[in-house]
Design a protein around this motif. Structure first.
Motif, short mmCIF file in Angstrom:
data_model
loop_
_atom_site.label_atom_id
_atom_site.label_comp_id
_atom_site.label_asym_id
_atom_site.label_seq_id
_atom_site.Cartn_x
_atom_site.Cartn_y
_atom_site.Cartn_z
N TRP A 141 -39.80 -10.62 -28.35
CA TRP A 141 -38.39 -10.18 -29.06
C TRP A 141 -38.13 -8.75 -30.08
O TRP A 141 -37.64 -8.01 -30.21
CB TRP A 141 -37.09 -11.21 -29.32
CG TRP A 141 -35.41 -10.57 -29.61
CD1 TRP A 141 -35.12 -10.52 -28.85
CD2 TRP A 141 -35.04 -10.22 -30.61
NE1 TRP A 141 -33.40 -9.85 -28.46
CE2 TRP A 141 -34.27 -10.02 -30.04
CE3 TRP A 141 -36.07 -10.76 -31.77
CZ2 TRP A 141 -33.16 -9.97 -31.19
CZ3 TRP A 141 -34.35 -10.93 -32.51
CH2 TRP A 141 -33.42 -10.09 -32.42
N LEU A 142 -39.07 -9.27 -30.97
CA LEU A 142 -38.82 -8.99 -32.62
C LEU A 142 -39.85 -7.52 -31.72
O LEU A 142 -39.39 -6.62 -32.91
CB LEU A 142 -39.73 -9.64 -33.31
CG LEU A 142 -39.00 -10.75 -34.38
CD1 LEU A 142 -39.83 -11.99 -35.28
CD2 LEU A 142 -37.76 -10.46 -34.75
N ARG B 256 -37.67 -5.15 -30.42
CA ARG B 256 -36.10 -4.22 -31.23
C ARG B 256 -37.30 -3.43 -31.74
O ARG B 256 -36.65 -2.59 -32.16
CB ARG B 256 -36.24 -6.00 -31.52
CG ARG B 256 -34.88 -6.94 -31.01
CD ARG B 256 -33.63 -6.49 -30.36
NE ARG B 256 -32.83 -5.28 -31.56
CZ ARG B 256 -32.16 -4.20 -30.90
NH1 ARG B 256 -31.80 -4.30 -30.31
NH2 ARG B 256 -31.07 -4.18 -31.87
N ASP C 282 -37.31 -0.41 -29.90
CA ASP C 282 -36.15 0.38 -28.90
C ASP C 282 -35.25 0.59 -30.54
O ASP C 282 -35.36 2.17 -30.70
CB ASP C 282 -35.30 -0.97 -28.81
CG ASP C 282 -33.82 -0.44 -28.45
OD1 ASP C 282 -34.21 0.50 -27.67
OD2 ASP C 282 -32.68 -1.16 -28.91
N PHE C 283 -35.75 -0.02 -32.18
CA PHE C 283 -35.33 0.29 -32.50
C PHE C 283 -35.84 1.65 -32.93
O PHE C 283 -35.43 3.29 -33.67
CB PHE C 283 -35.28 0.17 -34.19
CG PHE C 283 -34.86 0.42 -35.49
CD1 PHE C 283 -33.44 0.51 -36.01
CD2 PHE C 283 -36.28 0.42 -35.65
CE1 PHE C 283 -33.47 1.34 -37.17
CE2 PHE C 283 -36.02 1.55 -37.76
CZ PHE C 283 -34.28 1.89 -38.34
#
Length: 86
Positions: free
Chosen positions: A70-71, A74, A77-78
């Protein structure tokens, strides 16, 4: 006419999402297949050791992998959102 455009857009978004998920699954399968393909004896040994672990330990490993994934998601995605700004 507006409804047709909205449905077409949703269909395009759905297809893009389905393709991204299929590509992610394909990559996952390739990565998961590396260990048994390259090191079958080590992989067998690892599975034997894993079967001796408690359910709580295995659950914590799974939760840790989910959080790391998940990290990473993210973070990527960032980066993608940041690239759109430039």
């Amino acid at each position: 006419l507006l409804t047709t455009k909205i449905l077409y857009h949703l269909d395009t978004v759905f297809l893009a999402l389905a393709l991204a998920l299929a590509l992610a699954l394909a990559l996952l399968l390739m990565i998961e297949g590396l260990m048994p393909a390259l090191f079958p004896n080590k992989w067998r040994q690892y599975l034997a050791e894993l079967s001796n672990q408690s359910s709580k330990s295995i659950r914590m490993i799974g939760i840790s992998l989910i959080l790391i994934g998940w990290l990473l998601f993210r973070l990527l995605d960032f980066r993608a959102e940041f690239d759109k700004i430039e």
